[in-house]
Scaffold this motif. Structure first.
Motif, PDB file in Angstrom:
ATOM      1  N   GLY A   1     -42.357  33.863  23.337  1.00 19.40           N
ATOM      2  CA  GLY A   1     -43.406  34.832  23.647  1.00 19.40           C
ATOM      3  C   GLY A   1     -43.575  35.903  22.597  1.00 19.40           C
ATOM      4  O   GLY A   1     -44.497  36.715  22.670  1.00 19.40           O
ATOM      5  N   ARG A   2     -42.656  35.941  21.627  1.00 21.92           N
ATOM      6  CA  ARG A   2     -42.658  36.947  20.558  1.00 21.92           C
ATOM      7  C   ARG A   2     -42.734  38.359  21.126  1.00 21.92           C
ATOM      8  O   ARG A   2     -43.530  39.206  20.663  1.00 21.92           O
ATOM      9  N   GLU A   3     -41.889  38.637  22.132  1.00 21.50           N
ATOM     10  CA  GLU A   3     -41.830  39.971  22.714  1.00 21.50           C
ATOM     11  C   GLU A   3     -40.417  40.243  23.215  1.00 21.50           C
ATOM     12  O   GLU A   3     -39.643  39.315  23.484  1.00 21.50           O
ATOM     13  N   PHE A   4     -40.093  41.525  23.339  1.00 19.20           N
ATOM     14  CA  PHE A   4     -38.766  41.916  23.796  1.00 19.20           C
ATOM     15  C   PHE A   4     -38.863  43.249  24.528  1.00 19.20           C
ATOM     16  O   PHE A   4     -39.870  43.972  24.411  1.00 19.20           O
ATOM     17  N   LEU A   5     -37.803  43.579  25.266  1.00 16.78           N
ATOM     18  CA  LEU A   5     -37.783  44.819  26.043  1.00 16.78           C
ATOM     19  C   LEU A   5     -37.122  45.927  25.244  1.00 16.78           C
ATOM     20  O   LEU A   5     -36.146  45.709  24.526  1.00 16.78           O
TER      21      LEU A   5
ATOM     22  N   SER B   1     -41.565  48.839  41.430  1.00 18.91           N
ATOM     23  CA  SER B   1     -40.633  49.421  42.390  1.00 18.91           C
ATOM     24  C   SER B   1     -39.314  49.735  41.679  1.00 18.91           C
ATOM     25  O   SER B   1     -38.888  49.003  40.791  1.00 18.91           O
ATOM     26  N   PRO B   2     -38.654  50.842  42.046  1.00 22.32           N
ATOM     27  CA  PRO B   2     -37.472  51.304  41.288  1.00 22.32           C
ATOM     28  C   PRO B   2     -36.323  50.311  41.235  1.00 22.32           C
ATOM     29  O   PRO B   2     -35.616  50.240  40.237  1.00 22.32           O
TER      30      PRO B   2
ATOM     31  N   GLY C   1     -34.155  47.537  33.347  1.00 24.93           N
ATOM     32  CA  GLY C   1     -33.569  48.573  32.501  1.00 24.93           C
ATOM     33  C   GLY C   1     -32.076  48.449  32.335  1.00 24.93           C
ATOM     34  O   GLY C   1     -31.476  49.168  31.530  1.00 24.93           O
ATOM     35  N   GLU C   2     -31.444  47.552  33.110  1.00 30.95           N
ATOM     36  CA  GLU C   2     -29.991  47.324  33.066  1.00 30.95           C
ATOM     37  C   GLU C   2     -29.217  48.619  33.265  1.00 30.95           C
ATOM     38  O   GLU C   2     -28.210  48.879  32.614  1.00 30.95           O
ATOM     39  N   ARG C   3     -29.724  49.415  34.195  1.00 35.92           N
ATOM     40  CA  ARG C   3     -29.055  50.683  34.509  1.00 35.92           C
ATOM     41  C   ARG C   3     -28.981  50.852  36.012  1.00 35.92           C
ATOM     42  O   ARG C   3     -30.000  50.759  36.711  1.00 35.92           O
TER      43      ARG C   3
ATOM     44  N   GLY D   1     -31.000  53.923  37.541  1.00 32.37           N
ATOM     45  CA  GLY D   1     -32.448  53.912  37.492  1.00 32.37           C
ATOM     46  C   GLY D   1     -33.003  54.092  36.101  1.00 32.37           C
ATOM     47  O   GLY D   1     -32.355  54.625  35.205  1.00 32.37           O
ATOM     48  N   THR D   2     -34.237  53.652  35.925  1.00 32.14           N
ATOM     49  CA  THR D   2     -34.944  53.740  34.656  1.00 32.14           C
ATOM     50  C   THR D   2     -36.319  54.332  34.921  1.00 32.14           C
ATOM     51  O   THR D   2     -36.981  53.940  35.885  1.00 32.14           O
ATOM     52  N   GLU D   3     -36.745  55.257  34.103  1.00 30.82           N
ATOM     53  CA  GLU D   3     -38.064  55.870  34.288  1.00 30.82           C
ATOM     54  C   GLU D   3     -39.177  55.010  33.708  1.00 30.82           C
ATOM     55  O   GLU D   3     -40.212  54.790  34.341  1.00 30.82           O
ATOM     56  N   LEU D   4     -38.957  54.507  32.486  1.00 23.93           N
ATOM     57  CA  LEU D   4     -40.006  53.756  31.797  1.00 23.93           C
ATOM     58  C   LEU D   4     -39.375  52.873  30.739  1.00 23.93           C
ATOM     59  O   LEU D   4     -38.401  53.263  30.094  1.00 23.93           O
ATOM     60  N   LEU D   5     -39.909  51.690  30.558  1.00 22.95           N
ATOM     61  CA  LEU D   5     -39.500  50.831  29.451  1.00 22.95           C
ATOM     62  C   LEU D   5     -40.741  50.174  28.852  1.00 22.95           C
ATOM     63  O   LEU D   5     -41.826  50.218  29.435  1.00 22.95           O
TER      64      LEU D   5
END
Length: 286
Positions: free
Chosen positions: A34-38, A85-86, A93-95, A98-102
């Motif tokens: 997909g040529r994309e990553f987080l 959803s959180p 986010g592997e946290r 919680g994660t606010e934004l990625l």
């Protein structure tokens, strides 16, 4: 640039889009297909945007009051917005907290032309690294000490693995990093640079090197070759090196971690180059 406001899409179940992004965490093949990553974290996401990387999507906590940083990013970045959803966002986010934004970011091409080669060139070639964390650490050190680019060669840990991206602390987005199948492609690139007038010296790191790093001239155009964490440089890479340097050590340790060794040599290169700069005209020593 401020984009036209568009109502965000919402994800509250493990639908196909969530599964697509979840696969980016651990499935290298799907990342590259997909040529994309987080990208996680305030600094890496900010740098990805500031450095002009293509952001395909911004995913944020649907139930949280967003920070000014997140609101500004959503308002100014030309990317799809997804409210999630959180609990699902925490997985991406592997946290646990919680994660606010990625961000979902597009990979650039693996093109050597992204790395500028000139009279002050300093680059790193990392051969067959096995640890994504070491890849990110080398990119971070190379960026910190003034290198112009990093090449990762061979069957190696993925530059775009989340662990590598996190370890680079955003330097991945400011320093050109290119993947190559092996030493032959690097040799062809260097031949082109030499034909264009820049004589790049390839210097390998090796505990049995010909000279210690402090005695080696690192002010000339240099590509530093760093080997696999376990086996070191391959025979093919050793053949490609013009010189090999060692790092003087004391104590009981037999060698340094590959990323640490690269950092030491990059620091020494930066030190030598700063020391070699001519004193500014009209400035006297005191």
């Amino acid at each position: 640039m401020t984009r036209t406001t568009v109502a965000p899409r919402r994800i509250t179940t493990r639908n196909a889009r969530f599964q697509q992004w979840q696969a980016l965490l651990g499935n290298r093949s799907k990342r590259h297909r997909g040529r994309e990553f987080l990208v996680h974290g305030v600094r890496p996401v900010t740098l990805a945007v500031e450095q002009g990387w293509t952001v395909r999507a911004l995913v944020y906590d649907a139930d949280r009051r967003l920070s000014a940083w997140a609101r500004d990013l959503l308002a100014s970045t030309p990317a799809e917005s997804w409210a999630m959803s959180p609990d699902l966002l925490a997985e991406l986010g592997e946290r646990e907290d919680g994660t606010e934004l990625l961000a979902v970011v597009e990979m650039p091409p693996d093109d050597f032309s992204r790395i500028p080669v000139g009279p002050e060139f300093l680059g790193v070639a990392f051969d067959r690294p096995t640890s994504p964390g070491n890849v990110g650490s080398v990119i971070r050190s190379a960026d910190s000490f003034g290198a112009h680019g990093v090449v990762v060669t061979g069957h190696a840990a993925d530059v775009y693995d989340p662990k590598s991206v996190r370890a680079s602390t955003g330097s991945l987005f400011g320093l050109p990093t290119v993947r190559a199948p092996g030493h032959r492609e690097v040799a062809a690139w260097l031949d082109q640079a030499r034909a264009a007038g820049t004589a790049v010296t390839v210097i390998g790191t090796d505990e049995d090197g010909d000279t210690d790093v402090f005695s080696c001239d690192l002010t000339r155009p240099v590509l530093l070759a760093v080997g696999n964490e376990t086996a070191g440089l391959s025979p093919a890479w050793r053949e490609l090196c013009d010189e090999a340097v060692s790092i003087p050590m004391t104590g009981s340790a037999s060698s340094l971690n590959a990323a640490n060794a690269a950092s030491v040599v990059l620091y020494e290169a930066a030190r030598q180059r700063i020391a070699a700069r001519p004193t500014a005209a009209g400035t006297s020593a005191t």
